[in-house]
Every structure is written in C-alpha cells, then in structure tokens.
Design a protein around this motif. Structure first.
Motif, mmCIF file in Angstrom:
data_model
loop_
_atom_site.group_PDB
_atom_site.id
_atom_site.type_symbol
_atom_site.label_atom_id
_atom_site.label_comp_id
_atom_site.label_asym_id
_atom_site.label_seq_id
_atom_site.Cartn_x
_atom_site.Cartn_y
_atom_site.Cartn_z
ATOM 1 N N ARG A 192 0.921 -1.298 -0.005
ATOM 2 C CA ARG A 192 0.089 0.045 0.113
ATOM 3 C C ARG A 192 0.791 1.195 -0.082
ATOM 4 O O ARG A 192 0.366 2.195 -0.754
ATOM 5 N N LEU A 193 1.885 1.349 0.855
ATOM 6 C CA LEU A 193 2.948 2.317 0.806
ATOM 7 C C LEU A 193 3.334 2.647 -0.648
ATOM 8 O O LEU A 193 3.423 3.752 -0.937
ATOM 9 N N ASN A 231 0.879 4.182 -2.627
ATOM 10 C CA ASN A 231 0.603 5.461 -2.628
ATOM 11 C C ASN A 231 1.777 6.444 -2.982
ATOM 12 O O ASN A 231 1.300 7.467 -3.678
ATOM 13 N N LEU A 232 2.830 5.917 -2.763
ATOM 14 C CA LEU A 232 3.971 6.764 -3.317
ATOM 15 C C LEU A 232 4.047 6.729 -4.850
ATOM 16 O O LEU A 232 4.187 7.844 -5.450
ATOM 17 N N LYS A 246 1.419 6.388 -6.826
ATOM 18 C CA LYS A 246 0.230 7.123 -7.368
ATOM 19 C C LYS A 246 0.353 8.701 -7.210
ATOM 20 O O LYS A 246 -0.004 9.436 -8.155
ATOM 21 N N ASN A 247 1.056 9.098 -5.972
ATOM 22 C CA ASN A 247 1.285 10.537 -5.874
ATOM 23 C C ASN A 247 2.185 11.157 -7.008
ATOM 24 O O ASN A 247 2.280 12.173 -7.376
#
Lengths: 247, 585
Positions: free
Chosen positions: B25-26, B29-30, B32-33
């Motif tokens: 997930r981390l 997220n990294l 995606k951003n």
C-alpha cells in the motif's frame, strides 16, 4: 517501563555510553541532559533497538530490546531530532500508514487519525504532499504520527528546535498531558528551561557516564549547588578550570 | 505518578498486521502521488523522457537487428544453434555480473544509509519485510537498464529468427526470474560484508592491495606466457574462432543461470515449449530459493549489520587521505585558490562515498578486464581491419563510460548543493568560479580515468602510436564537452528537492543531459576518430601508412571536433552561469 541495566556502548575503541543504569516508571516525564557528544542520542537509539548495547540490557515494558525487540517496539514511539517523512505521501496518508503499521483496527484508526489531526491543527495541510511542508508543519505531523497509536513510551530527541513560542507552549502541554495519561515520556533536550518546567526527574550524562539523576532538588544536593538547573548542569558537566570561570 | 505497568500495556486495541500488504500500500501510494505530480508537470518532461527512451531502444534494436541479420543470413549461422545460444548466454552472464555488484551497492545504500531505514527499523516491522520492500526498489532501479538493453536485442533476434508467438511471452518471464538471482546474490554478499568484514580499515586496505598485486602479477604472467605461445604458432582464423568460442562458452553452462535462460529462450525460439518451460521453472525456482535465502539472511543479519555500520568505526573517526587532496591541489596550479578549494571539496565528497566511487571502479574494472581479454582473443588471430574496428568500438565504450560518469556524478553536483547553497553564496567567490570549479573537477577526473582505459586498450591491441594520439585527443575533447554539458544542464535544470544523487541523475534534467551527451559523443567520435579509422580499414598493414596528419580529411575532422568541443564548453558553461546568477537561495 524503561530500564537500562549497566549499559555500555562502544564505537570501535571509544566508549560512547559507560555502565549506564536508569529505571523510569509508567507516567513519568523523564528528561535526559548532557553536553554535545555526551552519549544521549546513542542511548536513545539503543532504547529504540536501532543500536545494540556492547554490554548490559535495555528493557522497554519489561522486554529486552535486543532479544524481544518485536514485543517492545509496538509500545514505543520515537521522534528523532531530524524526523523522517515520506515526501511523496500526504500527511493523512502518512498517519494512515503509521496506524496500519501498529495494527489499529480500521475504524479505531480513523478515529485516532481524526483526533491527532485536530489536536495538532493539521486540517489546513494534511492532504498536501509532505514535501511542501514547512519545518513547523513537519514537526507537528511527526508528533501526530508518534501519538496516533497511543504509545506507552514516547522518546523525544530535541523536540523544540525550530518551533515558534506558541508551538513550544503546545508541546509542553502535550508532554504533560501524555504523562498524566500514563505514557512514559523520555525527553532529551538542551532547553533547560523547558526541562526544568516539565520533568518529574532528570538525568545528566557526561562523556557517556551518568553524573547526576533525580528530581531538581536531589540534583542540587548531588551537585552541591543551589540555584537553577543551568547552574547544576554546568557544575556537573564542566571541567574544574572552566567551572570556576562560568558558574 | 504511580500507574501499574499491566494497566498501561493493555490500553489500546490492536489487530495483527499484514506487513507485506502494508508495504504494498505504501508503494502504491508513493507511486500514485508521484504519477499524478508527473502528469501535472509540463508536457516537455514526459515527451523528452519518451523520446530519449525511444532513441536508446531504437539504437540498440537497429544495431542488434543488423548483427543478427549478419549472423543468420550472411554467415549462415543456424538461428537456434549453439553460437546464438552462447551469445544470449553471454549477454545474460555479463548483465548478471553487473547486477550482482550494482544491486549490492544500491541495496547497501538503501538498507544501511537511508533515513527511511532508521525510521522503519524503529517501528514494529520485521527486518525481512523492510528488506523485501527495499530489495524490490533496488532491483527495479538497477535492472531497468538491463531491460532497456536486453529487451531490444532479444526482440531483434526473435524477428530475424522467426520465432513462435510464445517466445515474446517467455521473454519478460525469463527476465524477471533471472534478475532475482543476481539481485539476491548481491543482497547476500552485502549482508555478509557488512556483518563480517574486519573493522580495521588499515588492515583491510593492506589486504586488498596485496590481493590486487597478486592478481595483477598472475595476470601479467598469464598474458606474457600466452602471447609467447601465440607468437610461436600463428593459428588459422577458424581455429582462433573456435578458441574464442571455447573461452566464452562457459556463459551457456548448464550450471549457470545465464545458461538456463539461454537454453530456455532458444528452446522457445525453436518451438520446443516443454523444454522452455522446464528452464523457465528452473530459473524461477532457483531465483525464488535464493531470494528466500537472502530474506532469511536479512532476519538474522540486517539489524545486526545496521548496528555494525552505525558503530563500526570509531565514534569520531579521523578521515585520512589528506595526501590525495594535496596531490590534487598540486595538479591545479592554474586554478585560483578559491575555485581550487571547491574542487577539493567535491573530490573529498566523492572519495568518501563508497557508493559513488564503487560504481566507477566497478565499470572501469570491467572495461579493463574486457580490454585485457581482447588481446588474448584477437591479436595475431584476426586480421588487421578487425583490430582497427575493435579499437574504435573500445573508444565508443570508453566514451559511454565517460557519459555515464558525468551524467551520474557530475550532473547532480549542483542540485546537491541546493539546500546548503547559502553557505557557498556567502563565500567570497563568484558563481562563475563555482561553475568553472565543477567543470575542472569533472574534466580532470574524466580525462584521467578515460585516458588510462584508452591507453590500456590501445596497448593491448598493439595499435600504432598515432592511433593512441588520435584517441587521446578525442578523449580530451569528449571529457571537456561532456563535463561542460553535465555542469551546464545541472545549473539549468537543477533538482533541489532530492538528496539522492542517483535519483537526481535519472530525473528529467538527468535524462536530457544523457541524451545531449550521447549526441555529442556520437558527433565528436564521428568527426575526430571516425575518418582515421575509416582510412585504416582500407590499409592492409598500418606500418605501410604515411602519417595520419597528412590526410586532410583526418586533420579537418580533428579540427572540427575540437571546435565543437570548445563551442560546447563555452555555450554550456555560460548558459549555466546565467541560470545560476538568476537563482535565489
């Protein structure tokens, strides 16, 4: 809650911490003082399990940090002097990551995240990437992340550096509140006025050795001086020739 | 306050954590951003990256297509035969060796030096999960070039050999399975070195020097002995070729992963699906097994190693090597004292970072190994035109190394100054001096390293003295232009947010610098060394040739290349200075 039993740590041929013994109970706000290079950060890193003692034992909540680190680490939170944030995460995503890492149930985790966002006034920027945060915003986010899982031991290294007076006030209230709720707060700082105002007990370390430990009154007796914490600190840490000039 | 310990410890609700999912997930997220930021940025950036990738892929693809056409249709080699299998094996073997070292070096940095590591290790996460998370990043980072180079080569082969459709499907699967092996080996070596390498640096240095001297002595003895044997019996071409094949056929050995990949891919190319699947399973099972060993090693040695790296030396270690700085200072009498200090500061930073000089040593060492082996393979066995062609290819290889060095280490220099630029800004130095200082630092390092490599190559190939002069002049012009480009683009497109030089180098500015540098490299070599090598190719024996400088085209090429170098330096540095003077800190 925190026990250091005859802890020694060597770097090659140099001893950074020598035969250190501390016993800190639940709900205690304990300050750890010492000149630059005295061994404070080394001691803190051993308490977090990042460094291993050369001899002696560090226990957190009764668990040996080297042999039972996986049981001890969930109990503590560490806010280093140069805190880390993922630059490409938003503040909220970072808090969520910490909440998941400590295994907070989803609903409870959301509740906690909302609480710390309110507590640290993060609403205005919590959904921005942390790479855009100012120093104060970063510090507040790091503190929020340190408290999101309600640690039993909070270890803080130089927390007030770069904070404005209002944030320092907030920080002091927060530390006191945490201790009252039963969290053991281990605070390493050079801000003697903050320490004097907050700490239940304090320890002074010099060249890796404990030179004084106890309440302010007890430290006055140990140093055989009357007056402020600054005077006690200088008496216990300065060499004889300098002490007569300064104190 | 007196609170019972039991009450405190059982305060808040907890549930078991799936750490694998947590890190996934981390990463998502990294990513995606970073992706949404990338999309939000100017279109120039993605288009430049796309064009750059297309240029590199097209170049490698075109070259490979020509090569395989020559092998399969001109030389009538069987498209699924032993020689092609050996070449594929050699490709994977070389890339695998590179991955062991580069993966190990990158992992060392991300596991033991990164701020993120200290953060994660103070949290309730298992050491092997942190390792797995960092391992994936390091392998992806160190093997993208592997895909960029290996992919087009094998697709070119597939098109020339007319393979079945499932070859294309098997290709990425073999690639992915294969990178696990050198990656895991690099990780295991990294853990072992960090945990068990002796702490006494002086003893270690002495040991390394002794081992190096013994190895060099053994190598010289071997080369001299072999050279004598070759001089005594001049072998026919076919025999020499057989000898060459014997020497490199180890790469398709059944005991080596490169051999499994080569056999598996060739089986797929032949249409033997079952054999291909067998080798695919062999690669993956061994890759996963070795990865498990690496993960198991991390559970036992990661935290221990982290402690050792953090406290291995003395708490306040004295950094030696002042004689190196003094030596460099003596080489720079023509530079003003302020600029000289900046150059020495950059040199100190470079030599004290094993990740930086380790990569340069690795690539240079591999080139020296290759150059020294060229002698054993070709001299006296293969005709002069081949020798001439190989020396040109070696010059291109050295040029590529120079371009990689300036792109990876020099381009990020100014960006790295970013956060502490106020310090330099307050010094009594102009920003022009800063730019010229970085240029001189780069120029010196690049020229010394590249000249050494080129001399080794030319001596080994027994090239005429004039060849060495042409090559060294070309190297000098390349060093000047590439250094100026790296410093100039570094000032025009800095990245002050990133503190990791390797990430700065692969960003937008770094990619642009790489493409411009490659263009400059091709034009310079084409102008300066190209005409001379073309002339030599037509001469049966170089000794019969009159001095090269009497050929107007050669002299004109050298002149034009030098002019291009001067223009590139002046333009890049001046544009960089203008950009730097406009910057606010």
């Amino acid at each position: 809650m925190i026990q250091l039993d005859h802890v020694t740590k060597s770097y090659g041929t140099k001893t950074a911490v020598s035969d250190l013994c501390l016993d800190i109970g639940p709900g205690e706000l304990f300050a750890f003082l010492g000149p630059n290079g005295a061994g404070k950060t080394t001691t803190i890193k051993m308490m977090c399990g990042l460094l291993f003692p050369t001899s002696g034992t560090v226990r957190i909540g009764g668990f040996d940090m080297v042999r039972e680190g996986e049981k001890a680490r969930p109990l503590l939170s560490y806010v280093p002097d140069q805190p880390f944030l993922y630059e490409k995460l938003t503040g909220r995503e970072f808090l969520q990551f910490i909440s998941d890492m400590y295994g907070l149930p989803p609903e409870y985790g959301q509740e906690r995240i909302a609480t710390v966002i309110r507590q640290f006034n993060l609403e205005a920027f919590v959904d921005d990437l942390t790479e855009r945060y100012s120093h104060g915003m970063r510090q507040r986010t790091v503190f929020a992340s340190a408290l999101v899982h309600e640690p039993k031991v909070l270890i803080v290294d130089e927390p007030t550096v770069g904070l404005d007076p209002y944030s320092v006030r907030q920080f002091k209230d927060l530390m006191r509140q945490q201790a009252q709720q039963g969290t053991t707060v281990f605070l390493s700082s050079h801000s003697l006025d903050v320490v004097e105002e907050l700490a239940d007990r304090m320890a002074i370390i010099n060249y890796g050795k404990l030179v004084g430990c106890g309440t302010l009154e007890s430290l006055r007796n140990q140093a055989a001086v009357d007056g402020s914490l600054e005077k006690i600190f200088l008496t216990l840490t300065l060499p004889d020739d300098l002490r007569s000039e300064v104190v | 306050m007196n609170i019972p310990l039991d009450t405190v410890l059982t305060a808040s609700p907890r549930q078991p954590v799936n750490q694998f999912a947590l890190f996934n997930r981390l990463r998502q997220n990294l990513f995606k951003n970073a992706w949404s930021e990338f999309r939000g940025s100017s279109v120039v950036r993605p288009i430049t990256i796309l064009i750059s990738s297309i240029i590199v892929i097209t170049f490698v693809f075109g070259l490979s297509l020509g090569g395989f056409y020559f092998f399969i249709f001109e030389m009538k080699m069987p498209p699924h035969g032993f020689i092609i299998e050996m070449l594929v094996g050699l490709l994977f073997f070389s890339l695998g060796v590179l991955l062991v070292f580069s993966g190990g070096l990158i992992l060392h940095g991300s596991l033991f030096s990164a701020a993120e590591t200290a953060f994660l290790l103070s949290k309730p996460v298992d050491a092997d999960q942190v390792f797995a998370y960092k391992f994936q990043g390091a392998i992806a980072f160190s093997s993208w070039a592997f895909l960029l180079v290996g992919g087009p080569i094998l697709i070119a082969y597939a098109l020339m050999a007319g393979v079945p459709w499932y070859f294309y499907l098997a290709l990425p699967l073999f690639f992915l399975g294969f990178v696990l092996l050198p990656g895991s080996l690099g990780a295991i070596l990294c853990f072992l070195l960090v945990n068990y390498l002796p702490k006494q640096r002086k003893q270690l240095l002495i040991l390394a020097i002794v081992v190096l001297l013994v190895a060099v002595a053994a190598w010289i003895y071997y080369v001299v002995r072999e050279n004598r044997a070759l001089t005594r019996s001049i072998e026919p071409l076919s025999e020499a070729a057989t000898q060459l094949i014997n020497r490199i056929s180890f790469a398709r050995s059944v005991w080596l992963p490169s051999g499994w990949v080569a056999r598996g891919l060739l089986a797929a190319a032949r249409g033997d699906l079952l054999s291909s699947l067998y080798y695919l399973a062999l690669v993956w099972s061994n890759g996963l097994m070795l990865y498990l060993v690496a993960a198991w090693t991390s559970t036992h040695l990661y935290r221990r190693g982290f402690n050792r790296v953090s406290t291995g030396g003395d708490i306040r270690r004295k950094h030696g090597g002042a004689w190196l700085d003094r030596g460099l200072s003596l080489l720079l009498p023509f530079v003003d004292p302020g600029t000289r200090l900046l150059i020495i500061k950059d040199f100190r930073t470079f030599r004290r970072d094993p990740q930086q000089f380790g990569q340069v040593l690795l690539l240079s060492g591999m080139l020296i190994l290759y150059f020294s082996n060229i002698k054993r393979m070709f001299v006296r066995d293969i005709e002069w035109p081949f020798q001439n062609g190989i020396s040109l290819l070696n010059l291109i290889a050295v040029g590529l190394l120079m371009s990689a060095y300036t792109g990876r280490f020099i381009y990020p220099l100014l960006s790295l100054e970013g956060r502490k630029f106020w310090l330099l800004g307050l010094l009594p130095l102009s920003r022009d001096q800063l730019m010229w200082g970085k240029f001189t630092f780069s120029m010196m390092g690049t020229t010394l390293l590249a000249s050494l490599l080129m001399v080794v190559s030319d001596v080994m190939l027994e090239m005429p003295f004039e060849a060495m002069i042409v090559h060294l002049v070309t190297i000098l012009v390349l060093a000047a232009g590439l250094s100026a480009l790296a410093v100039g683009v570094g000032a025009l497109l800095p990245n002050f947010r990133e503190s990791d030089p390797s990430k700065i180098a692969v960003g937008f500015g770094g990619t642009l610098n790489l493409i411009i540098s490659l263009g400059y490299l091709v034009v310079t070599i084409g102008l300066m060394a190209g005409p001379w090598h073309l002339f030599l190719a037509t001469v049966p024996n170089p000794e019969e040739m009159t001095s090269i400088f009497f050929y107007p085209v050669v002299a004109f090429g050298l002149f034009c290349g030098s002019c291009l170098g001067v223009i590139t330096v002046l333009l890049s540095i001046n544009l960089g200075i203008r950009a730097l003077n406009r910057m606010e800190f």
